[in-house]
Design a protein around this motif. Structure first.
Motif, PDB file in Angstrom:
ATOM      1  N   TYR A  99      -7.150 -14.060  10.063  1.00 36.53           N
ATOM      2  CA  TYR A  99      -7.215 -13.699   8.647  1.00 36.53           C
ATOM      3  C   TYR A  99      -7.822 -14.854   7.861  1.00 36.53           C
ATOM      4  O   TYR A  99      -7.631 -16.022   8.200  1.00 36.53           O
ATOM      5  CB  TYR A  99      -5.820 -13.413   8.079  1.00 36.53           C
ATOM      6  CG  TYR A  99      -5.109 -12.225   8.686  1.00 36.53           C
ATOM      7  CD1 TYR A  99      -5.163 -10.983   8.075  1.00 36.53           C
ATOM      8  CD2 TYR A  99      -4.357 -12.363   9.853  1.00 36.53           C
ATOM      9  CE1 TYR A  99      -4.500  -9.896   8.616  1.00 36.53           C
ATOM     10  CE2 TYR A  99      -3.684 -11.277  10.402  1.00 36.53           C
ATOM     11  CZ  TYR A  99      -3.763 -10.051   9.782  1.00 36.53           C
ATOM     12  OH  TYR A  99      -3.105  -8.979  10.314  1.00 36.53           O
ATOM     13  N   CYS A 100      -8.521 -14.492   6.792  1.00 37.61           N
ATOM     14  CA  CYS A 100      -9.002 -15.486   5.830  1.00 37.61           C
ATOM     15  C   CYS A 100      -7.956 -15.638   4.743  1.00 37.61           C
ATOM     16  O   CYS A 100      -7.604 -14.647   4.081  1.00 37.61           O
ATOM     17  CB  CYS A 100     -10.347 -15.071   5.235  1.00 37.61           C
ATOM     18  SG  CYS A 100     -10.918 -16.157   3.904  1.00 37.61           S
ATOM     19  N   ALA A 106     -16.866 -12.866   5.013  1.00 36.80           N
ATOM     20  CA  ALA A 106     -16.748 -12.001   3.837  1.00 36.80           C
ATOM     21  C   ALA A 106     -16.947 -12.766   2.535  1.00 36.80           C
ATOM     22  O   ALA A 106     -17.750 -12.382   1.689  1.00 36.80           O
ATOM     23  CB  ALA A 106     -15.389 -11.303   3.826  1.00 36.80           C
ATOM     24  N   CYS A 107     -16.192 -13.871   2.359  1.00 37.38           N
ATOM     25  CA  CYS A 107     -16.263 -14.601   1.092  1.00 37.38           C
ATOM     26  C   CYS A 107     -17.028 -15.911   1.190  1.00 37.38           C
ATOM     27  O   CYS A 107     -17.312 -16.539   0.166  1.00 37.38           O
ATOM     28  CB  CYS A 107     -14.857 -14.876   0.559  1.00 37.38           C
ATOM     29  SG  CYS A 107     -13.873 -16.003   1.589  1.00 37.38           S
ATOM     30  N   CYS A 157     -15.804 -18.005   6.632  1.00 34.78           N
ATOM     31  CA  CYS A 157     -15.418 -16.601   6.506  1.00 34.78           C
ATOM     32  C   CYS A 157     -16.662 -15.755   6.269  1.00 34.78           C
ATOM     33  O   CYS A 157     -17.427 -16.026   5.332  1.00 34.78           O
ATOM     34  CB  CYS A 157     -14.423 -16.420   5.359  1.00 34.78           C
ATOM     35  SG  CYS A 157     -13.990 -14.699   5.026  1.00 34.78           S
ATOM     36  N   CYS A 209      -9.605 -14.587   1.057  1.00 34.82           N
ATOM     37  CA  CYS A 209      -9.895 -13.213   0.649  1.00 34.82           C
ATOM     38  C   CYS A 209      -9.110 -12.176   1.433  1.00 34.82           C
ATOM     39  O   CYS A 209      -9.136 -10.994   1.089  1.00 34.82           O
ATOM     40  CB  CYS A 209     -11.388 -12.920   0.773  1.00 34.82           C
ATOM     41  SG  CYS A 209     -12.010 -12.956   2.484  1.00 34.82           S
ATOM     42  N   ASN A 264      -9.717 -11.180   4.538  1.00 24.81           N
ATOM     43  CA  ASN A 264     -10.553 -10.475   5.501  1.00 24.81           C
ATOM     44  C   ASN A 264     -10.067 -10.710   6.931  1.00 24.81           C
ATOM     45  O   ASN A 264      -9.659 -11.813   7.288  1.00 24.81           O
ATOM     46  CB  ASN A 264     -12.009 -10.953   5.357  1.00 24.81           C
ATOM     47  CG  ASN A 264     -12.935 -10.240   6.323  1.00 24.81           C
ATOM     48  OD1 ASN A 264     -13.058  -9.017   6.291  1.00 24.81           O
ATOM     49  ND2 ASN A 264     -13.584 -11.006   7.195  1.00 24.81           N
ATOM     50  N   GLU A 265     -10.079  -9.653   7.758  1.00 25.03           N
ATOM     51  CA  GLU A 265      -9.634  -9.723   9.145  1.00 25.03           C
ATOM     52  C   GLU A 265     -10.843  -9.813  10.079  1.00 25.03           C
ATOM     53  O   GLU A 265     -11.823  -9.090   9.911  1.00 25.03           O
ATOM     54  CB  GLU A 265      -8.790  -8.504   9.507  1.00 25.03           C
ATOM     55  CG  GLU A 265      -7.548  -8.323   8.657  1.00 25.03           C
ATOM     56  CD  GLU A 265      -6.751  -7.094   9.045  1.00 25.03           C
ATOM     57  OE1 GLU A 265      -7.132  -6.460  10.050  1.00 25.03           O
ATOM     58  OE2 GLU A 265      -5.775  -6.768   8.363  1.00 25.03           O
ATOM     59  N   THR A 266     -10.759 -10.701  11.052  1.00 25.16           N
ATOM     60  CA  THR A 266     -11.804 -10.834  12.062  1.00 25.16           C
ATOM     61  C   THR A 266     -11.170 -10.891  13.438  1.00 25.16           C
ATOM     62  O   THR A 266      -9.986 -11.202  13.579  1.00 25.16           O
ATOM     63  CB  THR A 266     -12.646 -12.108  11.837  1.00 25.16           C
ATOM     64  OG1 THR A 266     -11.780 -13.255  11.909  1.00 25.16           O
ATOM     65  CG2 THR A 266     -13.330 -12.082  10.484  1.00 25.16           C
TER      66      THR A 266
END
Length: 459
Positions: free
Chosen positions: A8-9, A25-26, A23, A12, A14-16
């Motif tokens: 997780y980030c 996403a952000c 990250c 933000c 976001n899951e990876t």
């Protein structure tokens, strides 16, 4: 069987599937953390959450909705009501963040005295026992039969208490101590904070319960946990201040039901938090007379004009690289104003150390404070005081010109109300403004004129 994990980030949410330094996403660096994968809740766990909802809701045309469905109620503290936009909204989820010991729990327990007059309040604490809550409530003079307290950290037990007590207002202290037993991750982790906040949001929207959630902040000053937490709630309030001083500032960073960047000012006393209805007077108290390096400006905090004192210290440097320090003022903007002051104002500040400080713990992030900052720097450079009855308002451009700012008339009215006699303003707005009786408006076109007008010999 090895348990699956996800990444997780913390910025933000976001899951990876794998770790990364940045990250995707952000774009934040070094914010990816590993957490156990959240299991899908089925059976009894899902039924418990479903039982909280008021049943399936039918979609209806927007024309059939009444305009007065947003129900506000007072919290008993005018400063908190101001920050919330006129009072708390029924069925809203409010997140109150701040450093440990700043007074978040005191504020939430103190408003229970007023809330219990017309509603039933359930205070859930994961950090204090019921006995400790009783002692603190006694110190704050909060005594009511409509206030129910419980020391609990389990989300399931909390929801059962809500079902049993049926409160109108729920206060959770704090979200980092709450955990869902269906998840294997510890309390305060990214997955736990997200899941518990989602459950509280469904509770608020499904049953119309107003929920206040207390959250701690990390060393960067933001709410501990994923950034998506702030997107889930309706209001985000930050409780700021220095623990070594008595004043606290409550700031709205997000508000779906009112203006953002609104502030409320409190003073921490032995008997609890006291409202400061005139923050300008508080911020200017103790201001020295005839001291070089200080100037007053007027900034807008939400819809409220607030007078703030800008202090500056300019001294000859003893090193090859002059030092620049700012407290409560943007560092890059301070560097820009120093460059304008040297190029357009003729002051050799490149050979001097420069320090800028905003009194009272305020953070001035609007350009209206530029002119006062420049005058305070020039006052310290020449070692000549600015008249104590003078206020400076205006934005400074790179060519040294002065630009107007929004809501100038409202700022001037606040300056006059507090007894100041002179006000420096941009020249091209002077013709369209008429100052109140007893307040002299001094129009200036550039930083050179402003410095000469502010530091001229007093007769």
């Amino acid at each position: 069987m090895k348990q699956k994990t996800m990444f997780y980030c913390t910025s933000c949410g976001n899951e990876t599937a794998k770790w990364a330094g940045k990250c995707p996403a952000c774009g934040a660096w070094n914010t990816i953390v590993e957490q156990p994968e959240t299991p899908r809740i089925t059976g009894a766990g899902r039924g418990r959450s479903a039982a909280l909802a008021a049943g399936p809701r039918r979609a209806c045309p927007v024309t059939e909705l009444a305009a007065d469905e947003e129900i506000r109620f007072p919290t008993g503290m005018g400063e908190l009501d101001r920050v919330l936009g006129g009072g708390a909204v029924k069925g809203s989820l409010v997140l109150v963040g701040g450093a440990p010991g700043i007074g978040k729990s005191t504020l939430m327990l103190q408003i229970c005295s007023k809330l219990c007059e017309f509603s039933k309040v359930l205070y859930v604490s994961g950090e204090e026992s019921e006995h400790q809550l009783k002692l603190r409530a006694k110190r704050l003079h909060v005594e009511s039969g409509s206030l129910f307290v419980i020391s609990e950290t389990s989300l399931g037990d909390l929801l059962e208490s809500v079902t049993a007590e049926k409160p109108d207002i729920l206060i959770v202290d704090s979200i980092q101590t709450l955990y869902n037993g269906a998840l294997d991750s510890p309390a305060g982790s990214v997955s736990q904070v997200k899941d518990c906040t989602m459950a509280l949001m469904q509770l608020a929207k499904g049953q119309g319960i107003t929920v206040f959630v207390i959250g701690h902040v990390n060393k960067e000053g933001s709410i501990a946990g994923p950034k998506v937490l702030e997107h889930m709630v309706d209001c985000v309030l930050y409780f700021e201040g220095d623990q070594h001083t008595s004043y606290r500032i409550l700031r709205a960073a997000k508000n779906r039901f009112g203006a953002t960047n609104e502030i409320g000012v409190f003073e921490m006393r032995d008997e609890g938090l006291a409202e400061v209805e005139n923050p300008s007077k508080m911020l200017l108290s103790g201001r020295p007379d005839d001291a070089p390096g200080t100037c007053v400006t007027c900034v807008m905090e939400g819809m409220r004009p607030v007078l703030a004192e800008v202090q500056a210290l300019v001294v000859n440097t003893s090193a090859g690289n002059p030092r620049r320090t700012s407290n409560g003022f943007d560092y890059n903007r301070a560097a820009m104003l120093l460059a304008v002051l040297e190029k357009r104002g003729g002051l050799k500040v490149s050979a001097c150390d420069a320090y800028i400080n905003i009194i009272g713990g305020l953070w001035l992030d609007e350009p209206a404070a530029d002119l006062a900052t420049v005058i305070a720097l020039a006052s310290s450079y020449y070692d000549r005081p600015v008249p104590g009855e003078l206020v400076a308002i205006g934005e400074v451009g790179l060519t040294g010109e002065l630009r107007t700012v929004n809501q100038l008339a409202q700022r001037i009215s606040e300056v006059h109300r507090l007894g100041f006699k002179q006000c420096l303003i941009p020249a091209h707005r002077a013709e369209s403004l008429r100052g109140p009786q007893g307040l002299q408006l001094i129009p200036v076109r550039n930083v050179g004129e402003a410095i000469r007008a502010a530091l001229r010999p007093q007769g």
